[in-house]
Design an enzyme around this catalytic site. Structure first.
Site, PDB file in Angstrom:
ATOM      1  N   ALA A   1      14.747  52.689  90.882  1.00  0.00           N
ATOM      2  CA  ALA A   1      15.136  53.082  89.528  1.00  0.00           C
ATOM      3  C   ALA A   1      14.361  52.302  88.475  1.00  0.00           C
ATOM      4  O   ALA A   1      14.163  51.091  88.601  1.00  0.00           O
ATOM      5  CB  ALA A   1      16.637  52.865  89.338  1.00  0.00           C
TER       6      ALA A   1
ATOM      7  N   HIS B   1      -2.056  59.727  76.087  1.00  0.00           N
ATOM      8  CA  HIS B   1      -2.952  59.444  74.977  1.00  0.00           C
ATOM      9  C   HIS B   1      -3.841  58.253  75.309  1.00  0.00           C
ATOM     10  O   HIS B   1      -3.498  57.399  76.125  1.00  0.00           O
ATOM     11  CB  HIS B   1      -2.149  59.142  73.705  1.00  0.00           C
TER      12      HIS B   1
END
Length: 251
Positions: A180, A133
């Site tokens: 990670a 968005h």
């Protein structure tokens, strides 16, 4: 019906064994393989590939292609577009190569082009998308503003750690390790290690020098040393290059 505490121990053990056997049986039979009726909905579904049971949300399979001997873990969501039945402007929208492993609970959400190469492995709960968005009008809810799309490419032989997020426009090279929890927003070159949000290259490999820390990693070390010094602490000094610097990295 008696409560579990009222059931004799031997009966509880038998029930536990039966549930375990039943669940494994369901998982074995519930996976989607090349001969499964649902596999025919995909744009391609290679030999030896499997979507483990239970799957996540999967729709618009026509625009999704899966290579050979690829494993899609349980609870993984695969989608092309925003809703089932949506017509797409590109084909494929999502492509996953051969011998790739997508970790448990991951989400791959394509709208234009998400390319995932061969021999890639991801940890669990990885999120990959080519659409996001915008926030151009501060007076309109962000969710109501029209999103933008930019293709995503993940090169063959790469590794994405647990919880990595790959956002629109990201281009990850070949044999790249992404630590990670990292968020990839731009370009990561071949044969590197990247960590952080946004992900930055901290180590690169070259045939001449082997593995070497990048300037970014050097700057981070210097900043930590300065911060520790300003607080009256003794910061660890940067080690001189040794033969151990050429050792393969761990992520």
């Amino acid at each position: 019906m008696p409560s579990p505490r009222q059931v004799p121990p031997w009966a509880r053990r038998l029930a536990s064994i039966a549930i375990d056997i039943g669940w494994r049986w369901v998982c074995d039979l519930g996976g989607i393989g090349p001969n499964h009726p649902r596999a025919r909905r995909f744009g391609a579904f290679g030999e030896g590939s499997l979507i483990a049971f239970p799957p996540g949300a999967i729709f618009n399979e026509r625009w999704i292609r899966i290579g050979s001997r690829t494993m899609i873990g349980p609870y993984v969501s695969l989608s092309a577009g925003m809703a089932p039945g949506q017509e797409m402007v590109s084909d494929p929208v999502v492509s996953i190569g051969d011998r790739t492993l997508i970790g448990r609970g991951s989400h791959i959400v394509g709208h234009f082009c998400v390319e995932i190469g061969d021999d890639i492995q991801t940890g669990p709960y990885v999120y990959i998308t080519d659409q996001n968005h915008v926030y151009s009008d501060p007076d309109v809810p962000i969710g109501a503003q029209w999103p933008v799309e930019s293709s995503v490419h993940i090169g063959s032989g790469s590794w994405l750690g647990t919880g990595v997020v790959v956002l629109p426009g990201a281009r990850i090279g070949r044999n790249v390790a992404v630590g990670a929890g990292s968020v990839v927003t731009g370009v990561l070159p071949d044969h590197c290690v990247a960590v952080g949000s946004p992900a930055k290259v901290v180590k690169r490999y070259s045939p001449d020098d082997g593995w070497r820390a990048t300037d970014h990693a050097d700057r981070e070390t210097t900043a930590v040393q300065k911060l520790a010094g300003s607080n009256g602490l003794t910061a660890p000094k940067k080690k001189k290059s040794t033969t151990s610097d050429s050792a393969p990295p761990t992520v």
